[in-house]
Design a protein around this motif. Structure first.
Motif, mmCIF file in Angstrom:
data_model
loop_
_atom_site.group_PDB
_atom_site.id
_atom_site.type_symbol
_atom_site.label_atom_id
_atom_site.label_comp_id
_atom_site.label_asym_id
_atom_site.label_seq_id
_atom_site.Cartn_x
_atom_site.Cartn_y
_atom_site.Cartn_z
ATOM 1 N N ASP A 175 124.906 20.230 -8.599
ATOM 2 C CA ASP A 175 123.734 19.369 -8.555
ATOM 3 C C ASP A 175 122.599 20.048 -7.802
ATOM 4 N N TYR A 176 121.502 20.286 -8.496
ATOM 5 C CA TYR A 176 120.376 21.039 -7.943
ATOM 6 C C TYR A 176 119.819 20.383 -6.684
ATOM 7 N N ALA A 177 119.508 19.097 -6.763
ATOM 8 C CA ALA A 177 118.892 18.401 -5.638
ATOM 9 C C ALA A 177 119.784 18.431 -4.397
ATOM 10 N N SER A 178 121.072 18.288 -4.591
ATOM 11 C CA SER A 178 121.998 18.292 -3.459
ATOM 12 C C SER A 178 122.040 19.653 -2.781
ATOM 13 N N VAL A 179 122.016 20.718 -3.582
ATOM 14 C CA VAL A 179 122.045 22.072 -3.027
ATOM 15 C C VAL A 179 120.805 22.328 -2.179
ATOM 16 N N VAL A 180 119.652 21.972 -2.697
ATOM 17 C CA VAL A 180 118.406 22.193 -1.968
ATOM 18 C C VAL A 180 118.362 21.346 -0.705
ATOM 19 N N ARG A 181 118.772 20.083 -0.804
ATOM 20 C CA ARG A 181 118.753 19.186 0.355
ATOM 21 C C ARG A 181 119.694 19.693 1.450
ATOM 22 N N ARG A 182 120.883 20.106 1.057
ATOM 23 C CA ARG A 182 121.861 20.601 2.029
ATOM 24 C C ARG A 182 121.378 21.879 2.708
ATOM 25 N N ALA A 183 120.689 22.732 1.956
ATOM 26 C CA ALA A 183 120.247 24.014 2.483
ATOM 27 C C ALA A 183 119.149 23.884 3.525
ATOM 28 N N GLN A 184 118.466 22.755 3.563
ATOM 29 C CA GLN A 184 117.340 22.587 4.471
ATOM 30 C C GLN A 184 117.761 22.266 5.904
ATOM 31 N N PHE A 185 118.988 21.803 6.073
ATOM 32 C CA PHE A 185 119.433 21.389 7.394
ATOM 33 C C PHE A 185 120.321 22.472 8.008
ATOM 34 N N ASP A 186 120.824 22.214 9.201
ATOM 35 C CA ASP A 186 121.652 23.203 9.876
ATOM 36 C C ASP A 186 122.840 23.525 8.988
ATOM 37 N N SER A 187 122.758 24.643 8.351
ATOM 38 C CA SER A 187 123.724 25.017 7.330
ATOM 39 C C SER A 187 124.062 26.485 7.482
ATOM 40 N N ASP A 188 125.287 26.842 7.120
ATOM 41 C CA ASP A 188 125.638 28.258 7.147
ATOM 42 C C ASP A 188 125.326 28.937 5.814
#
Length: 276
Positions: A175-188
């Motif tokens: 899911d495109y939107a989920s990937v982008v949203r997740r990548a914006q926060f404290d993520s590895d």
């Protein structure tokens, strides 16, 4: 309220002014009580026109720096310091592409080497741009080979006017939107960049708006920049297009709303007291 406006590589202040006409008109309609003064400044170096610059935009065209070497970027920072000193002070910044790279890197260096200095802007809107990878490496941020390869590949796609194939193939299978949203926060894994290992001193702490396009080859850079800003005083918006400033009524109204929020949040009396 005075706003510094910096264009993309291979365009000009005059072109950027034309590209943002609809946004500025909508902003005036939405917020007639606030007087916005937009200062469109040409980059210091002559440049070939950007590949996607329409033919009806006559030269000259400009850039803030050529290449991505630290020496060139730091020289552009010195130029920006003079602009702020001579033409400012500014309340905020409206930035596109290389203008985003210039201002975001300028602020990160200032925060790292001059932590007690006030930020040059109270708020910023970044459109289709990110922090140069060479800057992150110079500031000590761990940058993997995958991040460097993706950065190079997306730059080549932008020059070739192709679609965002590399990003789509690697990240948009889910899911495109989920990937982008997740990548914006404290993520590895912010498109390969580990945000968890980046110290707070390298997180931009003014209110920001990040506008990206899902068809833009430079989408990963835009999202990485969002991840390098305080999530509590940050908004993101997918304008749905490519490496551009769409002028449709719907997008222009949304951008005006976001700029209005950013400007008011940046000049909120509690902003400085809150430590941002």
């Amino acid at each position: 309220m005075k706003i510094l406006c910096l264009h993309g590589k291979g365009t000009s202040g005059r072109i950027f002014k034309s590209q943002t006409t609809s946004l500025r008109r909508k902003l005036e309609e939405r917020d007639p009580k606030t007087t916005f003064e937009f200062d469109f400044v040409d980059g210091p170096q002559p440049s070939a026109p950007a590949p996607d610059t329409p033919l009806f935009y006559d030269p000259p065209h400009y850039a803030f720096y050529e290449g991505t070497e630290i020496k060139a970027i730091r020289a552009a920072h010195e130029w920006l310091s003079r602009v702020v000193e001579q033409r400012g002070p500014y309340d905020g910044a409206l930035l596109f592409s290389q203008g985003c790279a210039l201002v975001s890197s300028y602020m990160l260096y200032q925060q790292w080497y001059e932590p007690d200095s006030p930020p040059p802007f109270k708020f910023a809107m970044f459109i289709c741009g990110g922090v140069p990878i060479t800057v992150l490496k110079d500031l000590g941020v761990p940058v993997s080979k995958d991040v460097e390869e993706l950065d190079l590949a997306t730059k080549r796609q932008l020059l070739d006017k192709t679609t965002c194939k590399i990003t789509r193939d690697r990240w948009q299978l889910t899911d495109y939107a989920s990937v982008v949203r997740r990548a914006q926060f404290d993520s590895d894994d912010c498109f390969g960049l580990n945000l968890n290992v980046i110290p707070p001193e390298l997180k931009i702490r003014i209110p920001t708006v990040h506008v990206y396009g899902r068809k833009d080859p430079r989408l990963p850079a835009s999202v990485q920049l969002a991840g390098l800003c305080d999530p509590y005083i940050r908004k993101v918006y997918d304008q749905g297009g490519g490496h551009e400033i769409p002028r449709s009524k719907e997008v222009s109204e949304e951008l005006a709303l976001l700029m209005e929020w950013c400007a008011h949040r940046g000049t909120w009396p509690g902003q400085e007291a809150a430590g941002f």
